[in-house]
Design a protein around this motif. Structure first.
Motif, short mmCIF file in Angstrom:
data_model
loop_
_atom_site.label_atom_id
_atom_site.label_comp_id
_atom_site.label_asym_id
_atom_site.label_seq_id
_atom_site.Cartn_x
_atom_site.Cartn_y
_atom_site.Cartn_z
N GLY A 194 6.38 -12.06 56.02
CA GLY A 194 5.16 -12.29 56.78
C GLY A 194 5.07 -13.70 57.31
N THR A 195 5.40 -14.68 56.48
CA THR A 195 5.39 -16.07 56.92
C THR A 195 6.41 -16.31 58.02
OG1 THR A 195 4.72 -16.80 54.71
CG2 THR A 195 5.65 -18.46 56.17
N THR A 196 7.60 -15.76 57.85
CA THR A 196 8.66 -15.94 58.85
C THR A 196 8.27 -15.30 60.18
OG1 THR A 196 10.29 -15.88 57.07
CG2 THR A 196 11.11 -15.63 59.31
N PHE A 197 7.70 -14.10 60.12
CA PHE A 197 7.27 -13.42 61.35
C PHE A 197 6.21 -14.24 62.09
CE2 PHE A 197 3.80 -10.70 62.99
CZ PHE A 197 4.42 -10.28 64.17
N LEU A 198 5.20 -14.72 61.36
CA LEU A 198 4.15 -15.49 62.01
C LEU A 198 4.67 -16.80 62.57
CD1 LEU A 198 1.15 -14.96 59.53
CD2 LEU A 198 1.45 -13.96 61.81
N ARG A 199 5.59 -17.44 61.84
CA ARG A 199 6.14 -18.72 62.31
C ARG A 199 6.93 -18.53 63.60
NH1 ARG A 199 10.59 -22.00 60.73
NH2 ARG A 199 11.22 -20.55 59.09
N LEU A 200 7.77 -17.51 63.66
CA LEU A 200 8.52 -17.23 64.89
C LEU A 200 7.58 -16.81 66.01
CD1 LEU A 200 11.74 -15.34 63.71
CD2 LEU A 200 11.52 -17.70 64.48
N GLY A 201 6.52 -16.05 65.65
CA GLY A 201 5.58 -15.63 66.68
C GLY A 201 4.85 -16.80 67.31
N PHE A 202 4.38 -17.74 66.50
CA PHE A 202 3.71 -18.92 67.05
C PHE A 202 4.68 -19.74 67.89
CE2 PHE A 202 0.29 -18.41 63.83
CZ PHE A 202 -0.79 -18.61 64.68
N ALA A 203 5.91 -19.93 67.41
CA ALA A 203 6.90 -20.69 68.18
C ALA A 203 7.20 -20.02 69.51
CB ALA A 203 8.19 -20.86 67.37
N ALA A 204 7.28 -18.69 69.51
CA ALA A 204 7.54 -17.96 70.76
C ALA A 204 6.40 -18.14 71.75
CB ALA A 204 7.76 -16.48 70.45
#
Length: 354
Positions: free
Chosen positions: A103-113
């Motif tokens: 969940g943390t990894t998904f949100l982090r990549l989502g914000f960066a994208a």
């Protein structure tokens, strides 16, 4: 790489550097990137960096008032980027509890994208299908690398996980070196891994978690694929447009694994969703957006060989940040193992271009 620009050229702040670096034109095809803190670590030998803007002309969307008057040394920019990367990784670990690793990894990549898409506004109509495919594969490799490394640091000390993951770019460098002498550097790196895995200790003083080790070696494999696809995508897309596309693909690839876990964490009783989202957004700025811009700015002012030697120190930086931020104290065998891998990377870098 060209020598440092004239003294009247002023160094940008991190905010201005982000816009300036993201707007860079594509570099000639050359050596691919190394550790996560770089979308592209420079062009081919003998290539030159894009010319600086004429005096009095601003190339970014930020006003001149944001540009600091003093010059920041290029090695300092590089080291700052490395510390930001490792600090972002360390600060991600406390989020694994409420949001989970995926969940943390998904949100982090989502914000960066979202950030990269908003700044770069990539144009895809004129891209060939193979260029888009390369960007998509880079996104999958990035997602795998980010997720597996997050799983590794959840179970292993940061310095140990980062050193094993660093075997990915080191393996790529050794494979393409075409020098028999580089076998010595490979053996030295292998010795470092033996010290880390067989004699290293976990956070509880016991043996290293075998699942964590599998995560770390898997991250190293994805890291190698990331480097190879970075070279292709970096040559096909302008500036960081390819990175924006790949980050978006990476976030979508992780959505089936991380979206549900992130939602459960954000809606759990007693959770503070705004606080959690703000924390993830801050971490996504520490990794990857600001470090990419700082490193690209550093590459404009320093030889790529010097840059690569500095990047080889990243496992040691990771161990230091793990100690300061997370209180992870490494033993003598672990420090010796990290030293072997760092020495192998520096040696391969210095002897690979002679």
């Amino acid at each position: 790489m060209p020598s440092s620009p004239p003294s009247e050229t002023i160094a940008p702040t991190p905010a201005a550097a982000v816009a300036e670096a993201l707007a860079m034109p594509p570099a000639p095809q050359g050596e691919p990137a190394g550790e996560r803190g770089s979308w592209r670590r420079g062009g081919a030998p003998g290539s030159t960096a894009p010319p600086d803007a004429p005096p009095g002309r601003t190339t970014s969307r930020f006003p001149k008032v944001l540009r600091r008057p003093e010059r920041i040394p290029a090695p300092l920019l590089c080291l700052t980027a490395m510390f930001l990367v490792q600090t972002g990784i360390a600060l991600s670990k406390p989020l694994f509890g409420p949001l989970g690793v995926s969940g943390t990894t998904f949100l982090r990549l989502g914000f960066a994208a979202v950030i990269l898409l908003a700044v770069t506004r990539p144009r895809l109509r004129d891209k060939r299908p193979r260029d888009l495919a390369a960007a998509a594969l880079l996104g999958v490799a990035s997602a795998g690398m980010t997720f597996l490394f997050a799983g590794a640091i959840d179970r292993l000390p940061m310095g140990t996980a980062a050193t094993i993951e660093f075997l990915g770019p080191l393996a790529v460098a050794l494979v393409f070196a075409r020098r028999a002498s580089h076998l010595l550097w490979a053996l030295l790196a292998a010795g470092g891994v033996v010290l880390l895995t067989l004699l290293g200790e976990g956070g509880d003083g016991g043996g290293l978690d075998p699942v964590g080790l599998l995560y770390a070696f898997g991250a190293a494999a994805c890291y190698a694929a990331y480097i190879l696809f970075t070279d292709k995508v970096g040559a096909a897309f302008q500036g960081f447009q390819g990175l924006a596309v790949s980050m978006t693909v990476g976030a979508l690839a992780l959505a089936p694994f991380g979206l549900g876990q992130a939602w459960d964490g954000l809606t759990a009783p007693g959770a503070s969703p705004l606080t959690l989202l703000a924390a993830v957004a801050g971490v996504s700025l520490l990794l990857p957006v600001i470090p990419y811009a700082l490193e690209m700015t550093a590459l404009r002012r320093m030889p790529q060989r010097v840059f690569s030697v500095l990047v080889s120190l990243e496992p040691a930086v990771s161990a230091l940040v793990g100690l300061v931020v997370l209180g992870q104290l490494l033993g003598v065998p672990q420090l010796a193992g990290i030293g072997c891998v760092v020495a192998a990377s520096v040696g391969a870098t210095l002897t690979g271009r002679r």
